[in-house]
Design a protein around this motif. Structure first.
Motif, mmCIF file in Angstrom:
data_model
loop_
_atom_site.group_PDB
_atom_site.id
_atom_site.type_symbol
_atom_site.label_atom_id
_atom_site.label_comp_id
_atom_site.label_asym_id
_atom_site.label_seq_id
_atom_site.Cartn_x
_atom_site.Cartn_y
_atom_site.Cartn_z
ATOM 1 N N PRO A 92 0.051 9.237 -2.186
ATOM 2 C CA PRO A 92 -0.958 8.404 -1.518
ATOM 3 C C PRO A 92 -0.417 7.039 -1.105
ATOM 4 O O PRO A 92 -0.817 6.500 -0.064
ATOM 5 N N GLN A 93 0.482 6.477 -1.906
ATOM 6 C CA GLN A 93 1.072 5.197 -1.542
ATOM 7 C C GLN A 93 1.943 5.324 -0.293
ATOM 8 O O GLN A 93 1.954 4.430 0.558
ATOM 9 N N ASP A 125 0.927 1.902 6.066
ATOM 10 C CA ASP A 125 0.688 1.548 7.474
ATOM 11 C C ASP A 125 -0.075 0.233 7.573
ATOM 12 O O ASP A 125 -0.842 0.023 8.505
ATOM 13 N N GLY A 126 0.119 -0.651 6.599
ATOM 14 C CA GLY A 126 -0.544 -1.944 6.613
ATOM 15 C C GLY A 126 0.095 -2.898 7.610
ATOM 16 O O GLY A 126 1.024 -2.560 8.356
ATOM 17 N N GLN A 175 -9.794 -1.822 6.920
ATOM 18 C CA GLN A 175 -10.237 -0.487 7.312
ATOM 19 C C GLN A 175 -11.764 -0.406 7.383
ATOM 20 O O GLN A 175 -12.372 0.611 7.054
ATOM 21 N N ASP A 218 1.531 7.739 2.051
ATOM 22 C CA ASP A 218 0.613 8.013 3.163
ATOM 23 C C ASP A 218 -0.077 6.739 3.634
ATOM 24 O O ASP A 218 -0.410 6.605 4.822
ATOM 25 N N GLY A 219 -0.334 5.811 2.698
ATOM 26 C CA GLY A 219 -1.004 4.562 3.058
ATOM 27 C C GLY A 219 -0.063 3.467 3.512
ATOM 28 O O GLY A 219 -0.473 2.309 3.636
ATOM 29 N N LYS A 274 8.044 7.065 6.526
ATOM 30 C CA LYS A 274 7.321 7.816 5.496
ATOM 31 C C LYS A 274 8.100 9.059 5.069
ATOM 32 O O LYS A 274 8.173 9.385 3.877
#
Length: 343
Positions: free
Chosen positions: A247-248, A253-254, A56, A250-251, A131
């Motif tokens: 938050p995990q 998208d790796g 990022q 939402d994140g 999600k």
């Protein structure tokens, strides 16, 4: 134009001096060098997108992408330049097979991030669905962990229903009392206007029901308020736990998540699956093109000159080795003669 030509010669790993003596092979090695160069460019773009997804950070992505692109460029250049055209076609293929396998592996590595970029919108939609499902699953898991909330809400509902039942009973007595006072003839009223014996009896029943309802409301409402406080406290704890997990989610998208989403899309959509295969085959074709060009093209002047240059070096090294061995033997002989005369 001359500088571009020499640059592509450099990319192909060819010898400049020998190519200048082989005018018919110049364009072939310009094409081979151009393919290797643009493969390196595609590798840089592919790595840049993949690394930006991971870090990022534009600076980190650009830096590592340039290193990766140069590495792929140098590896392709080495693979092509290390191939030699021989008189025996089978020996050429045996020499080319490991290089073709390496080229296919490189094509698969280069193509994957670009596939993710091409299908980015579809992947984002798939990730959003995942999600949402992960949020639902997390909330269900938290609800199972905080099952006390359901028990407390059931108690609260039970108290509320008791109040509603008492209120309905009071309202029913109020209606019967009104019918009796105003002379409305029903199954439970006399139909005589005025506060007679029946009316006074119903009034007493109404007053008793109202008193019981007031007492119940005061008692139950206090218990409902306590239950509300407990439910609110547990709900706050539940929300705090969910905020830790959110938050995990939402994140999510790796790179691994996107590859997994693309796999789901290819299994769900036949069109995306075929398009994905075509993209992979395109990169395999681009990556293996320089090797196949060398395999299928006939031996040209450059190949003969290259063999001659290598043969000259081989003969020179053989002669030099023979000369060194002769000089060494001669010195050893002189040493032995000198030792015998000294004795």
């Amino acid at each position: 134009m001359e500088k571009i030509t020499r640059f592509f010669w450099f990319c192909s790993g060819a010898n400049f001096n020998l190519l200048q003596k082989s005018p018919t092979d110049r364009n072939k090695y310009v094409g081979i060098g151009g393919t290797i160069f643009f493969t390196g460019i595609l590798a840089t773009l592919s790595a840049g997108y993949a690394l930006f997804t991971i870090f990022q950070s534009s600076y980190a992505a650009i830096g590592f992408a340039l290193i990766w692109g140069l590495m792929i460029f140098n590896l392709d250049r080495f693979i092509v330049s290390s191939m030699r055209k021989r008189a025996n076609a089978w020996s050429e293929w045996k020499m080319a097979i490991p290089r073709l396998i390496m080229a296919v592996i490189l094509a698969l590595v280069i193509s994957k991030p670009l596939e993710l970029k091409i299908f980015e919108r579809e992947i984002n939609r798939k990730l959003d669905e995942q999600k949402i499902q992960m949020m639902v699953d997390s909330k269900d898991a938290l609800s199972a962990s905080f099952n006390e909330i359901g028990v407390l809400e059931a108690r609260k509902d039970s108290l509320s229903r008791a109040i509603q039942k008492a209120t309905a009973y009071r309202d029913q007595l109020q209606q019967e009392y009104d019918h009796e006072r105003f002379g409305v003839k029903t199954d439970g009223s006399s139909g005589i206007v005025g506060l007679g014996t029946n009316a006074k009896k119903k009034e007493q029943q109404l007053d008793a029901a109202q008193l019981e309802l007031n007492q119940m409301k005061a008692d139950h409402q206090n218990r409902i308020d306590i239950l509300d406080q407990e439910i609110f406290s547990l709900g706050t704890q539940k929300e705090a736990e969910f905020q830790k997990v959110k938050p995990q989610i939402d994140g999510f998208d790796g790179m691994a998540a996107r590859i997994d989403a693309l796999a789901d899309l290819t299994s769900e959509s036949q069109a995306i699956r075929y398009a994905n295969i075509m993209i992979i085959l395109l990169f395999v074709a681009v990556e293996t093109a320089p090797i196949f060009v060398k395999l299928i093209s006939p031996r040209g002047p450059y190949d003969y000159l290259l063999d001659l240059a290598e043969k000259n070096i081989e003969v020179y090294a053989s002669e030099k080795t023979e000369k060194l061995e002769y000089e060494s033997n001669l010195r050893l002989m002189n040493i032995r003669i000198h030792n015998k005369t000294s004795n």
